[in-house]
Write a protein that holds these residues in place. Structure first.
Motif, short mmCIF file in Angstrom:
data_model
loop_
_atom_site.label_atom_id
_atom_site.label_comp_id
_atom_site.label_asym_id
_atom_site.label_seq_id
_atom_site.Cartn_x
_atom_site.Cartn_y
_atom_site.Cartn_z
N GLY A 1 -8.50 5.80 -5.46
CA GLY A 1 -8.26 6.61 -4.27
C GLY A 1 -6.81 6.98 -4.13
O GLY A 1 -6.46 8.13 -3.82
N VAL A 2 -5.93 6.00 -4.37
CA VAL A 2 -4.49 6.23 -4.27
C VAL A 2 -4.06 7.28 -5.30
O VAL A 2 -3.25 8.17 -5.00
N THR B 1 0.83 -1.21 0.00
CA THR B 1 0.00 0.00 0.00
C THR B 1 0.86 1.25 0.00
O THR B 1 0.61 2.21 -0.74
N VAL C 1 -10.81 0.13 -7.19
CA VAL C 1 -11.35 1.17 -6.30
C VAL C 1 -10.22 1.78 -5.47
O VAL C 1 -10.08 3.00 -5.36
N LEU C 2 -9.39 0.90 -4.93
CA LEU C 2 -8.26 1.36 -4.12
C LEU C 2 -7.32 2.24 -4.95
O LEU C 2 -6.88 3.30 -4.51
N LEU D 1 1.11 4.19 -2.96
CA LEU D 1 1.04 5.64 -2.76
C LEU D 1 2.29 6.33 -3.28
O LEU D 1 2.22 7.35 -3.96
N ARG E 1 -5.41 -6.72 -3.25
CA ARG E 1 -6.86 -6.86 -3.29
C ARG E 1 -7.24 -7.63 -4.54
O ARG E 1 -6.46 -7.68 -5.50
N SER F 1 -5.86 9.73 -6.54
CA SER F 1 -6.29 11.05 -6.10
C SER F 1 -5.33 11.61 -5.07
O SER F 1 -4.89 12.76 -5.17
N GLY G 1 -11.62 -6.11 -8.52
CA GLY G 1 -12.60 -5.03 -8.34
C GLY G 1 -12.18 -4.06 -7.27
O GLY G 1 -12.14 -2.84 -7.47
N GLN G 2 -11.84 -4.60 -6.09
CA GLN G 2 -11.47 -3.73 -4.98
C GLN G 2 -10.15 -3.03 -5.26
O GLN G 2 -9.92 -1.91 -4.81
#
Lengths: 120, 541
Positions: A78-79, A8, A74-75, A12, A67, A81, A70-71
């Motif tokens: 967000g990352v 994660t 989505v993740l 980022l 993940r 952004s 699909g997830q």
């Protein structure tokens, strides 16, 4: 579990570095650092754009590593952004350090991704 | 032609955004808070902060819940049991209470809820009564002080315009990629526009998704035609098939029969789902010959919000109906869209990302509203010889009331939660009344004197009220930051840290406005945009 955390962080870092490189390949942000009217040499601009795209791809790959598809997407959104906002903040308030922050983020991404792969 | 389209889209973007913007700001803010519904509710019940929880087997928790419910409400029509999760460590049970005389049946308020210790089934030291985070959740699509149906139509109408505003905004924005990373502070209107773009474009996938899926969550209400075509006058049958719930027209047999133990059913259900945990158990007509037990999987393991439900016979304990393996593509699509909106699937990190994007949405709406006033002001000064016209004054007032007044009201709601004495009748309503009273006062004051001083006053009050919440928490029986962090009580610690940061942000905004010299009317009247100060409302109020 710890591998997921490192992936994660790597996602980022890669998104921040990728967007940073893409921004530096743009005239407006290049000018902010190197003065009015200067432009990045074409080969360097190509490199920045390629490197930036690779950075975003790596961040997607890191999301997929933690993940299901699909997830992960989505993740990743967000990352992206958050990484883009981080780049904007640096370019706005610390343009002189933009290169170093992007390089630092890239380094963090590589290190944590490598660590995550080892731990997986 | 292209220019023509862009012009007309700019007009559409401006007006579709402005006219519903104030409602949308509230919807975005309350909706963003709803990502942490459970955490907000926990914070608002300081009596529960000290309860340590070890994981309890689900079958045992369900059995304990039944024991308590048998004592409390053996004759109730329905029991709802929500098993503990990581985010909500308590065991929640609700049951249909007898409505007070003169009240219609079937109203939400006739449901009584208790929080139990999952290990023993004992009622936890009855925490104070509060709607907690659920108030914000309901507010963001039901509004308040009106029938929920009206609220849903109003919010749906505004959300539809939000979608129009987003799409027309994309068309209008000439330099999406050129301005992608651009924020130029301290340049008046340009800064507002840059910020509006950066908060909108960089989270565009989120904004589009949340607006579109928000409309979809209520699609059965907005578009009932399809259901009516296939299920004429039997809408209930449609939902009962869709969610594998017992038929809505089921009735009690009025013959008493002992309820089969829940433990084995819970274990059987969890086993059928390869060990996925059970989320909710609903018992219809407990202690009656027609009793049924519906066991629903815990949400949060897939994006799709439609989680499988198994229905058992409440007397024999046998499985009655298992869902057909797949509901089909349409059902799955709706489930995923719904799931994306409520983000129950999200792990903590993803939840924070959603929260951040939600805050960006609030800022996008707020800066959009401000931009209208910032753009309009020079025109007014030019046309009316420095007098502010009614329209601009109204927009200024509404902007202050929404953008500065709403956070203030939210903070007041949290203060009311801790300062209203516990145990009084209708306590949750009293907290909510404080929220709306504070908001109404802020809005009236803003409309009466829209101007920079009003911005500053409301931002200072809201900021201070938010920033002091962690202190209030410690002072009124909650776990303050030192203990909550030490004990790893992250939901409570997180609430305190977020309110501290929000408060600091609001205080900084007020301070920033104080530093900025109000632009002189004469200067502002010129078309030049060289004034290096933010041109908020009230240069000459």
């Amino acid at each position: 579990m710890s591998a997921a955390i490192f992936f994660t962080i790597a996602a980022l870092g890669a998104a921040t570095a990728g967007f940073g490189a893409l921004a530096l390949g743009m005239d407006r942000h290049w000018e902010a650092i190197h003065g009015r009217g200067s432009m990045p040499p074409t080969p360097l601009r190509r490199m920045l754009q390629l490197g930036g795209s690779i950075g975003l791809a790596i961040s997607l790959w890191c999301c997929l590593a933690v993940r299901d598809t699909g997830q992960a997407i989505v993740l990743w959104c967000g990352v992206l952004s958050v990484g883009a906002w981080a780049s904007v903040a640096v370019l706005t308030y610390a343009a002189q350090h933009a290169r170093h922050t992007a390089a630092g983020a890239a380094f963090v991404a590589c290190a944590t991704a490598a660590l995550a792969i080892v731990l997986r | 032609m292209k220019e023509g389209i862009r012009q007309s889209m700019a007009w559409l973007h401006t007006w579709s955004g402005l006219l519903v913007g104030w409602v949308l700001f509230m919807v975005f803010a309350a909706g963003t808070a709803s990502y942490f519904r459970d955490e907000i509710t926990l914070w608002m019940k300081p009596e529960l902060h000290g309860v340590a929880h070890a994981a309890v087997p689900e079958a045992l928790a369900a059995t304990n819940a039944v024991t308590t419910l048998q004592e409390k409400a053996p004759k109730s029509q329905r029991w709802f049991i929500t098993l503990p999760t990581e985010r909500e460590p308590g065991l929640r049970v609700s049951y249909n209470a007898k409505p007070p005389p003169g009240e219609s049946t079937g109203r939400r308020r006739n449901i009584k809820t208790l929080v139990l210790d999952p290990a023993t089934g004992a009622e936890l030291s009855a925490p104070r009564e509060t709607r907690g985070g659920d108030f914000f959740y309901r507010l963001h699509f039901d509004l308040h002080y009106m029938p929920p149906i009206w609220g849903r139509w109003i919010v749906g109408f505004c959300a539809m315009f939000m979608l129009v505003a987003i799409l027309s905004g994309i068309v209008t924005h000439k330099r999406i990629f050129k301005d992608f990373f651009t924020f130029r502070p301290k340049k008046g209107q340009r800064s507002w526009l840059d910020f509006h773009n950066v908060s909108a474009v960089l989270a565009l996938p989120y904004h589009l998704m949340i607006t579109y899926t928000g409309l979809l969550t209520l699609m059965f209400m907005y578009f009932p035609q399809a259901i009516q075509a296939v299920y004429p006058d039997r809408q209930e049958a449609f939902f009962s098939e869709l969610f594998n719930s017992p038929p809505a027209d089921a009735r009690a047999a009025r013959v008493s029969a002992a309820l089969a133990p829940l433990g084995p059913m819970v274990e059987q259900a969890s086993g059928a789902w390869n060990g996925a945990p059970v989320g909710r158990v609903t018992v219809a007509f407990p202690n009656d010959a027609n009793a049924t037990v519906s066991i629903t999987q815990q949400t949060g393991h897939a994006i799709n919000y439609d989680v499988p439900t198994l229905v058992f016979d409440g007397v024999t304990g046998k499985l009655v109906s298992a869902p057909a393996g797949h509901g089909g593509a349409a059902k799955d699509t709706r489930g995923v869209m719904y799931g994306l909106h409520v983000a129950r699937f999200a792990d903590p990190f993803t939840r924070w990302l959603f929260f951040a994007c939600g805050l960006a949405g609030c800022l996008m709406v707020a800066t959009g509203l401000l931009l209208w006033a910032v753009k309009e002001r020079p025109k007014h000064l030019k046309a009316h010889a420095g007098r502010i016209g009614f329209g601009l004054r109204l927009v200024d007032g509404l902007n202050i009331g929404a953008v500065a007044g709403l956070p203030l009201a939210m903070a007041v709601y949290f203060w009311a939660n801790r300062l209203i004495e516990t145990g009084i009748a209708q306590r949750p309503d009293a907290e909510i009344r404080w929220f709306f009273t504070a908001w109404a006062i802020a809005a009236i004051a803003a409309l009466a004197r829209p101007g920079r001083p009003m911005w500053r006053i409301q931002l200072v009050i809201g900021g201070a009220a938010f920033a002091l919440l962690p202190l209030l928490n410690g002072a009124t029986g909650g776990a303050h930051l030192l203990t909550s962090i030490a004990q790893g009580l992250w939901p409570v610690a997180g609430f305190d840290i977020v309110t501290l940061l929000l408060g600091a942000f609001l205080l900084y905004s007020s301070h920033y406005l104080g530093n900025a010299r109000a632009p002189k009317p004469a200067r502002a009247a010129q078309k030049t945009d060289t004034d290096s100060k933010p041109e908020l409302a009230g240069s000459n109020a």
